[in-house]
Design a protein around this motif. Structure first.
Motif, PDB file in Angstrom:
ATOM      1  N   PRO A 137       7.671   9.340   6.677  1.00  0.00           N
ATOM      2  CA  PRO A 137       6.422   8.903   7.322  1.00  0.00           C
ATOM      3  C   PRO A 137       6.630   8.561   8.792  1.00  0.00           C
ATOM      4  O   PRO A 137       7.618   7.894   9.148  1.00  0.00           O
ATOM      5  CB  PRO A 137       6.046   7.637   6.532  1.00  0.00           C
ATOM      6  CG  PRO A 137       6.679   7.834   5.186  1.00  0.00           C
ATOM      7  CD  PRO A 137       7.974   8.548   5.464  1.00  0.00           C
ATOM      8  N   LEU A 172       2.516   2.543  11.885  1.00  0.00           N
ATOM      9  CA  LEU A 172       3.492   2.357  10.800  1.00  0.00           C
ATOM     10  C   LEU A 172       4.360   1.152  11.165  1.00  0.00           C
ATOM     11  O   LEU A 172       5.013   1.137  12.211  1.00  0.00           O
ATOM     12  CB  LEU A 172       4.352   3.622  10.635  1.00  0.00           C
ATOM     13  CG  LEU A 172       5.420   3.582   9.540  1.00  0.00           C
ATOM     14  CD1 LEU A 172       4.790   3.445   8.150  1.00  0.00           C
ATOM     15  CD2 LEU A 172       6.284   4.848   9.577  1.00  0.00           C
ATOM     16  N   TYR A 178       3.842   7.654  12.118  1.00  0.00           N
ATOM     17  CA  TYR A 178       2.503   7.648  12.732  1.00  0.00           C
ATOM     18  C   TYR A 178       2.305   6.319  13.440  1.00  0.00           C
ATOM     19  O   TYR A 178       2.928   5.302  13.065  1.00  0.00           O
ATOM     20  CB  TYR A 178       1.403   7.865  11.682  1.00  0.00           C
ATOM     21  CG  TYR A 178       1.472   6.977  10.468  1.00  0.00           C
ATOM     22  CD1 TYR A 178       0.901   5.693  10.466  1.00  0.00           C
ATOM     23  CD2 TYR A 178       2.105   7.409   9.303  1.00  0.00           C
ATOM     24  CE1 TYR A 178       0.960   4.884   9.342  1.00  0.00           C
ATOM     25  CE2 TYR A 178       2.174   6.589   8.171  1.00  0.00           C
ATOM     26  CZ  TYR A 178       1.602   5.336   8.199  1.00  0.00           C
ATOM     27  OH  TYR A 178       1.674   4.526   7.094  1.00  0.00           O
ATOM     28  N   GLU A 213       0.842  -1.208   0.000  1.00  0.00           N
ATOM     29  CA  GLU A 213       0.000   0.000   0.000  1.00  0.00           C
ATOM     30  C   GLU A 213       0.870   1.248   0.000  1.00  0.00           C
ATOM     31  O   GLU A 213       2.033   1.210   0.387  1.00  0.00           O
ATOM     32  CB  GLU A 213      -0.927   0.012   1.225  1.00  0.00           C
ATOM     33  CG  GLU A 213      -0.188  -0.147   2.514  1.00  0.00           C
ATOM     34  CD  GLU A 213      -1.037   0.116   3.746  1.00  0.00           C
ATOM     35  OE1 GLU A 213      -1.746   1.126   3.778  1.00  0.00           O
ATOM     36  OE2 GLU A 213      -0.939  -0.667   4.677  1.00  0.00           O
ATOM     37  N   ASN A 214       0.273   2.349  -0.463  1.00  0.00           N
ATOM     38  CA  ASN A 214       0.980   3.621  -0.411  1.00  0.00           C
ATOM     39  C   ASN A 214       1.190   4.028   1.046  1.00  0.00           C
ATOM     40  O   ASN A 214       0.293   3.860   1.876  1.00  0.00           O
ATOM     41  CB  ASN A 214       0.168   4.692  -1.129  1.00  0.00           C
ATOM     42  CG  ASN A 214       0.378   4.627  -2.631  1.00  0.00           C
ATOM     43  OD1 ASN A 214       1.517   4.644  -3.089  1.00  0.00           O
ATOM     44  ND2 ASN A 214      -0.701   4.531  -3.373  1.00  0.00           N
ATOM     45  N   ILE A 215       2.360   4.550   1.325  1.00  0.00           N
ATOM     46  CA  ILE A 215       2.676   5.001   2.683  1.00  0.00           C
ATOM     47  C   ILE A 215       2.818   6.517   2.647  1.00  0.00           C
ATOM     48  O   ILE A 215       3.691   7.039   1.948  1.00  0.00           O
ATOM     49  CB  ILE A 215       3.999   4.362   3.176  1.00  0.00           C
ATOM     50  CG1 ILE A 215       3.919   2.833   3.148  1.00  0.00           C
ATOM     51  CG2 ILE A 215       4.370   4.883   4.567  1.00  0.00           C
ATOM     52  CD1 ILE A 215       2.922   2.227   4.128  1.00  0.00           C
ATOM     53  N   PHE A 216       1.954   7.204   3.389  1.00  0.00           N
ATOM     54  CA  PHE A 216       1.970   8.669   3.383  1.00  0.00           C
ATOM     55  C   PHE A 216       2.747   9.197   4.596  1.00  0.00           C
ATOM     56  O   PHE A 216       3.043   8.450   5.517  1.00  0.00           O
ATOM     57  CB  PHE A 216       0.545   9.212   3.355  1.00  0.00           C
ATOM     58  CG  PHE A 216      -0.165   8.838   2.073  1.00  0.00           C
ATOM     59  CD1 PHE A 216       0.115   9.521   0.900  1.00  0.00           C
ATOM     60  CD2 PHE A 216      -1.053   7.777   2.035  1.00  0.00           C
ATOM     61  CE1 PHE A 216      -0.505   9.166  -0.301  1.00  0.00           C
ATOM     62  CE2 PHE A 216      -1.681   7.414   0.847  1.00  0.00           C
ATOM     63  CZ  PHE A 216      -1.401   8.103  -0.324  1.00  0.00           C
ATOM     64  N   THR A 231      -4.606   9.100  13.591  1.00  0.00           N
ATOM     65  CA  THR A 231      -4.979   8.153  14.636  1.00  0.00           C
ATOM     66  C   THR A 231      -6.460   8.364  14.944  1.00  0.00           C
ATOM     67  O   THR A 231      -6.903   9.503  15.081  1.00  0.00           O
ATOM     68  CB  THR A 231      -4.167   8.452  15.918  1.00  0.00           C
ATOM     69  OG1 THR A 231      -2.794   8.474  15.560  1.00  0.00           O
ATOM     70  CG2 THR A 231      -4.397   7.413  16.992  1.00  0.00           C
ATOM     71  N   THR A 241      -3.717  15.823  10.297  1.00  0.00           N
ATOM     72  CA  THR A 241      -2.312  15.428  10.104  1.00  0.00           C
ATOM     73  C   THR A 241      -1.456  15.608  11.367  1.00  0.00           C
ATOM     74  O   THR A 241      -0.254  15.337  11.328  1.00  0.00           O
ATOM     75  CB  THR A 241      -1.679  16.275   8.973  1.00  0.00           C
ATOM     76  OG1 THR A 241      -1.871  17.664   9.302  1.00  0.00           O
ATOM     77  CG2 THR A 241      -2.328  15.986   7.634  1.00  0.00           C
ATOM     78  N   THR A 250       1.829  10.842   6.965  1.00  0.00           N
ATOM     79  CA  THR A 250       1.118  10.564   8.209  1.00  0.00           C
ATOM     80  C   THR A 250      -0.186   9.833   7.911  1.00  0.00           C
ATOM     81  O   THR A 250      -0.633   9.780   6.763  1.00  0.00           O
ATOM     82  CB  THR A 250       0.849  11.861   9.000  1.00  0.00           C
ATOM     83  OG1 THR A 250       0.353  11.513  10.291  1.00  0.00           O
ATOM     84  CG2 THR A 250      -0.153  12.765   8.301  1.00  0.00           C
ATOM     85  N   LYS A 251      -0.746   9.259   8.947  1.00  0.00           N
ATOM     86  CA  LYS A 251      -2.049   8.595   8.848  1.00  0.00           C
ATOM     87  C   LYS A 251      -2.748   8.913  10.163  1.00  0.00           C
ATOM     88  O   LYS A 251      -2.201   8.600  11.232  1.00  0.00           O
ATOM     89  CB  LYS A 251      -1.814   7.092   8.706  1.00  0.00           C
ATOM     90  CG  LYS A 251      -3.031   6.279   8.377  1.00  0.00           C
ATOM     91  CD  LYS A 251      -2.579   4.834   8.149  1.00  0.00           C
ATOM     92  CE  LYS A 251      -3.640   3.971   7.581  1.00  0.00           C
ATOM     93  NZ  LYS A 251      -3.122   2.627   7.270  1.00  0.00           N
TER      94      LYS A 251
END
Ligand code: T4K
Length: 370
Positions: free
Chosen positions: A349, A354, A351, A4-7, A12, A184, A9-10
């Motif tokens: 990245p 992760l 978060y 999957e794409n890892i941004f 919470t 974010t 941040t993700k």
């Protein structure tokens, strides 16, 4: 690489089921906004969490910054950093205030107090520093200058949720501090923000300003704005507070793993956390130096190609955007450190959730990009 794409941040989020009782209460009472029960409870809970006495909740940090400047009746010129998200300076322009950019310290990446004094003019009324990436500013150095010149300090503390020094939360410094609870950020209410203020009188003024300037049904005391946080966002905030300490602990582990795995890669350096503070690990910024095997932008593009999406926070500098670059203080010669850092910075990245295996893959890619 990860499937999957890892941004960068993700957000919470709490377990969805935990939110249901809060929603039921809102549906039952039909109190949706304008300072209801959840709003009051969330303010009190945050005061408790930070160990401060007065907090005013907002829809977002940008409106909170605009209102903070109004609350202190700031005019003229305000000294600020070019190395931030553009909202910092935009809040000044929205108040008809001239931003005066001062260069940053190459280690903390925050406003360099040694450069502030020479930027002060008879029109200067305040300083707006940013605790960039949650790393505390030299709060004592900045306070000394403010005291000497009778200036107010409004900290843009958008990144600084949970950061503490030996005496407690860093949000207690300055005249006002402004937090962001954007999706974010380390702590989110989807959108949201807050002003931490020193006394009841200031809180009353800010609360009036964020509610159109209304006092009661028929009196308006100031040209206020609508900056009120809704009951939904406040309820979510109450719930999120239950999970913030474990979220910060997860971030710390990822921060430590990056530092270990990136150590010794030629041309890559990490920004140090201040040893004297409890950090919040909001971002994981690295610098890509000339000795690295490719440019920062080439590494950025390569990572994106592989499904990893770091961000170049903060490139370009605020001072390079069209509405600022005509200012004398925006000239690149005035801001050599900020300019250099903005060309080298890459935020990796970080978060809760992760996977360590992904952290490992990211570090492997940086170590062996070709
Ligand atoms: N002062 C400072 C120093 C700030 O950094 C900020 C905001 C402010 C003031 C103003 O605060 P607010 O008024 O926003 O409360 C983001 C944020 O929008 C902004 O809040 C933040 N700073 C800035 C540093 O970053 P973008 O344009 O980079 O966000 P975006 O949408 O590209 O998101 C980054 C990544 O996060 C995405 O690639 C995926 C992930 N993401 C994002 C959102 C919004 C999600 O997974 N879910 C989401 O809902 O500006």
């Amino acid at each position: 690489m990860s499937k999957e794409n890892i941004f960068v941040t993700k957000p919470t989020l709490p377990p969805l089921n935990d939110l249901i009782p809060y929603l039921e209460k809102i549906w039952e009472t039909r109190v949706l906004t304008n300072g209801g029960e959840f709003h009051q409870k969330f303010e009190a809970a945050l005061c408790d969490y930070f160990g401060v006495h007065h907090i005013c909740l907002f829809t977002n940090a940008t409106i909170a910054l605009v209102t903070a400047l109004q609350a202190l009746r700031i005019t003229g010129e305000v000294i600020t950093t070019p190395y931030s998200f553009v909202a910092t300076s935009h809040s000044l322009l929205w108040n008809g205030i001239k931003p005066v950019f001062v260069d940053i310290d190459p280690h903390s990446l925050n406003l360099d107090p040694a450069r502030i004094e020479s930027a002060i003019t008879p029109h200067t009324t305040a300083i707006m520093p940013v605790h960039c990436y949650g790393h505390p500013c030299d709060v004592n150095g900045i306070q000394r200058i403010a005291d000497n010149y009778n200036l107010k300090i409004i900290y843009d503390a958008a990144h600084a949720f949970g950061v503490q020094d030996a005496g407690g939360s860093i949000l207690r410094y300055g005249d006002l501090s402004v937090l962001s609870f954007h999706a974010t950020k380390v702590f989110n209410t989807f959108e949201g923000g807050a002003i931490i203020c020193p006394d009841e009188k200031t809180k009353v003024r800010i609360d009036q300003l964020k509610n159109f300037g209304h006092v009661g049904e028929t009196t308006v005391v100031a040209p206020g704005i609508n900056g009120k946080m809704s009951e939904f966002n406040a309820a979510l905030g109450l719930l999120q507070l239950q999970h913030i300490d474990s979220a910060l602990a997860c971030r710390q582990k990822i921060d430590e793993a990056y530092r270990l795995k990136l150590a010794g890669i030629p041309g890559i350096s990490c920004i140090q956390n201040s040893g004297e503070c409890v950090a919040n690990y909001a971002y994981f910024p690295i610098l890509v130096h000339q000795e690295y095997s490719m440019t920062r932008d080439a590494l950025y593009a390569l990572m994106k190609e592989k499904g990893i999406h770091p961000r170049r926070y903060f490139y370009p500098l605020i001072s390079q955007f069209p509405m600022y670059r005509g200012l004398a203080s925006a000239h690149p010669d005035n801001l050599p450190v900020a300019l250099e850092i903005s060309q080298k910075i890459l935020c990796l990245p970080i978060y809760p959730g992760l996977e360590m295996s992904v952290v490992d893959e990211i570090c492997q890619l940086i170590a062996h990009p070709c």
